[in-house]
Design an enzyme around this catalytic site. Sequence first.
Site, PDB file in Angstrom:
ATOM      1  N   SER A 141       0.829  -1.206   0.000  1.00 52.61           N
ATOM      2  CA  SER A 141       0.000   0.000   0.000  1.00 52.61           C
ATOM      3  C   SER A 141       0.857   1.247   0.000  1.00 52.61           C
ATOM      4  CB  SER A 141      -0.869  -0.021   1.261  1.00 52.61           C
ATOM      5  OG  SER A 141      -1.425   1.248   1.485  1.00 52.61           O
TER       6      SER A 141
ATOM      7  N   TYR B 171      -2.048  -1.378  10.789  1.00 56.28           N
ATOM      8  CA  TYR B 171      -2.276  -1.891   9.427  1.00 56.28           C
ATOM      9  C   TYR B 171      -1.096  -1.532   8.519  1.00 56.28           C
ATOM     10  CZ  TYR B 171      -3.845  -1.931   4.595  1.00 56.28           C
ATOM     11  OH  TYR B 171      -3.901  -2.134   3.238  1.00 56.28           O
TER      12      TYR B 171
ATOM     13  N   LYS C  76       2.062  -3.852   6.426  1.00 56.18           N
ATOM     14  CA  LYS C  76       2.467  -3.792   5.013  1.00 56.18           C
ATOM     15  C   LYS C  76       3.973  -3.569   4.921  1.00 56.18           C
ATOM     16  CE  LYS C  76      -1.499  -4.605   3.304  1.00 56.18           C
ATOM     17  NZ  LYS C  76      -1.753  -5.936   2.748  1.00 56.18           N
TER      18      LYS C  76
HETATM   19  P1  NAD Z   1     -10.944  -7.368   0.923  1.00 51.78           P
HETATM   20  O1  NAD Z   1     -11.190  -7.399   2.385  1.00 51.78           O
HETATM   21  O2  NAD Z   1     -12.093  -7.120   0.025  1.00 51.78           O
HETATM   22  O3  NAD Z   1     -10.231  -8.724   0.461  1.00 51.78           O
HETATM   23  C1  NAD Z   1      -9.365  -9.449   1.292  1.00 51.78           C
HETATM   24  C2  NAD Z   1      -9.837 -10.884   1.301  1.00 51.78           C
HETATM   25  O4  NAD Z   1      -8.953 -11.664   2.129  1.00 51.78           O
HETATM   26  C3  NAD Z   1     -11.251 -11.059   1.874  1.00 51.78           C
HETATM   27  O5  NAD Z   1     -12.031 -11.786   0.940  1.00 51.78           O
HETATM   28  C4  NAD Z   1     -11.035 -11.839   3.178  1.00 51.78           C
HETATM   29  O6  NAD Z   1     -12.116 -12.698   3.433  1.00 51.78           O
HETATM   30  C5  NAD Z   1      -9.742 -12.576   2.885  1.00 51.78           C
HETATM   31  N1  NAD Z   1      -8.915 -12.930   4.062  1.00 51.78           N
HETATM   32  C6  NAD Z   1      -8.489 -12.122   5.076  1.00 51.78           C
HETATM   33  N2  NAD Z   1      -7.719 -12.816   5.934  1.00 51.78           N
HETATM   34  C7  NAD Z   1      -7.638 -14.083   5.442  1.00 51.78           C
HETATM   35  C8  NAD Z   1      -6.975 -15.255   5.867  1.00 51.78           C
HETATM   36  N3  NAD Z   1      -6.236 -15.283   6.981  1.00 51.78           N
HETATM   37  N4  NAD Z   1      -7.114 -16.394   5.126  1.00 51.78           N
HETATM   38  C9  NAD Z   1      -7.850 -16.383   3.985  1.00 51.78           C
HETATM   39  N5  NAD Z   1      -8.501 -15.300   3.525  1.00 51.78           N
HETATM   40  C10 NAD Z   1      -8.396 -14.168   4.259  1.00 51.78           C
HETATM   41  O7  NAD Z   1      -9.783  -6.286   0.663  1.00 51.78           O
HETATM   42  P2  NAD Z   1      -9.232  -5.674  -0.705  1.00 51.78           P
HETATM   43  O8  NAD Z   1      -9.612  -4.249  -0.727  1.00 51.78           O
HETATM   44  O9  NAD Z   1      -9.578  -6.552  -1.829  1.00 51.78           O
HETATM   45  O10 NAD Z   1      -7.672  -5.727  -0.398  1.00 51.78           O
HETATM   46  C11 NAD Z   1      -6.853  -6.794  -0.840  1.00 51.78           C
HETATM   47  C12 NAD Z   1      -5.446  -6.557  -0.342  1.00 51.78           C
HETATM   48  O11 NAD Z   1      -4.981  -5.304  -0.840  1.00 51.78           O
HETATM   49  C13 NAD Z   1      -5.326  -6.489   1.179  1.00 51.78           C
HETATM   50  O12 NAD Z   1      -4.120  -7.115   1.569  1.00 51.78           O
HETATM   51  C14 NAD Z   1      -5.271  -5.007   1.454  1.00 51.78           C
HETATM   52  O13 NAD Z   1      -4.581  -4.712   2.641  1.00 51.78           O
HETATM   53  C15 NAD Z   1      -4.500  -4.508   0.233  1.00 51.78           C
HETATM   54  N6  NAD Z   1      -4.755  -3.101  -0.069  1.00 51.78           N
HETATM   55  C16 NAD Z   1      -6.035  -2.657  -0.239  1.00 51.78           C
HETATM   56  C17 NAD Z   1      -6.286  -1.318  -0.499  1.00 51.78           C
HETATM   57  C18 NAD Z   1      -7.684  -0.801  -0.643  1.00 51.78           C
HETATM   58  O14 NAD Z   1      -7.895   0.412  -0.546  1.00 51.78           O
HETATM   59  N7  NAD Z   1      -8.698  -1.633  -0.899  1.00 51.78           N
HETATM   60  C19 NAD Z   1      -5.211  -0.419  -0.610  1.00 51.78           C
HETATM   61  C20 NAD Z   1      -3.908  -0.896  -0.449  1.00 51.78           C
HETATM   62  C21 NAD Z   1      -3.700  -2.251  -0.184  1.00 51.78           C
END
Ligand code: NAD
Length: 331
Positions: free
Chosen positions: A124, A148, A152
């Site tokens: 991120s 959080y 990362k």
């Molecule tokens: P999201 O919550 O929609 O998707 C994450 C998925 O991981 C979910 O479906 C959840 O059920 C699953 N999950 C969590 N812990 C788990 C585990 N221990 N075992 C199996 N499944 C698990 O989030 P997103 O927005 O799709 O984000 C995806 C990744 O991108 C994350 O790592 C997040 O930190 C990173 N990210 C997101 C953003 C954003 O703004 N959406 C920005 C920067 C980074």
Amino acid sequence: MNILVTGGTGYIGSHTCVELLNSNHSVVIVDNLINSKIETIDKIQEITGKDVVFYEKDVTNKESVDEIFSNHKFDGIIHFAGLKAVGESVSKPLDYYFNNLVSTMVLSKACIKYGVNKFVFSSSATVYGDNKVPFIETMELLKTTNPYGETKAMSERILTDTSLANSEFSVALLRYFNPVGAHESGLIGESPNGIPNNLMPFVSKVAKGELKKLSIFGDDYNTVDGTGVRDYIHVVDLAIGHVSAIEKLNSGVNVYNLGTGKGTSVLEIVNAFKEVNKIDIPYEIVERRPGDIASCYADANKAKKELNWEAKKDINEMVRDSWRFEKNYNI
Ligand code: NAD
Ligand code: UDP
């Protein structure tokens, strides 16, 4: 390639599975459904006309991960699974450190054990802290303001050290800016539990009448109109960036910003949403949100040069697709 996608029923993961399948890769998804729904599997299959294999498992569990790796031969892994709510990470730091760090370690270990040499990680822009914009990959990372963000930065370290110690193990650390929007089918998108923390899902709920008005967190920043500036990127562009990253992965550790390179203020988002979707968004200006920075946008040149990837969709497409999904979802 045969690719393991952790967190593949989540917001960014589901869109990435669609783009991987559209590019003729095969996909195995593992997700424990803590923040997503099983129906997303059907939607991915409906959009692409292709099948995926799904495991409902937790990727912090070594035995579960071992079972998946021994059942398939993977060419690479894209690791999205993680907890992502900044505020919640402050009140439940141990849940965040455990889930986000143990998952990265268990999966890296399995990759080394089973000879899976391509690892793409969801990082991120938060790892840049309050650096000077635009953020560029060569910058020294500054302290993040919450657990959080620390998970990362630490995961980046863990994967970097693992690659240094295992020369075959190649890593892409993808630093996302602000993903918004949804697939143009309206079938998949972002559906956070409870009241959204992020701007675009909040605006969408106001548009739908489920929330009365948007609170804009401060209008006295040193920005174009005083409201916070971010680099919003359409989730489909972001998803395509993952396909490029895994297809073109160089050896060693590769860090890429995935953003548009353009900053947009909160008021500019609100106005675009109103104009494109012809719907009013009542708002009020309130105090700044603790921990927020004034501006955050990418220098997006490295991904363009090395991955031959750049974001194509503009703010109008982002607000249009966010609203289309919000209308279709939960009716
Ligand atoms: P999201 O919550 O929609 O998707 C994450 C998925 O991981 C979910 O479906 C959840 O059920 C699953 N999950 C969590 N812990 C788990 C585990 N221990 N075992 C199996 N499944 C698990 O989030 P997103 O927005 O799709 O984000 C995806 C990744 O991108 C994350 O790592 C997040 O930190 C990173 N990210 C997101 C953003 C954003 O703004 N959406 C920005 C920067 C980074
Ligand atoms: N924001 C806002 N009201 C909200 C949510 C967010 O004014 O209800 C602002 C926030 O201060 C920031 C921008 O919108 O300037 C993007 O915030 P978001 O939480 O979506 O992303 P992040 O801060 O993590 O970049």
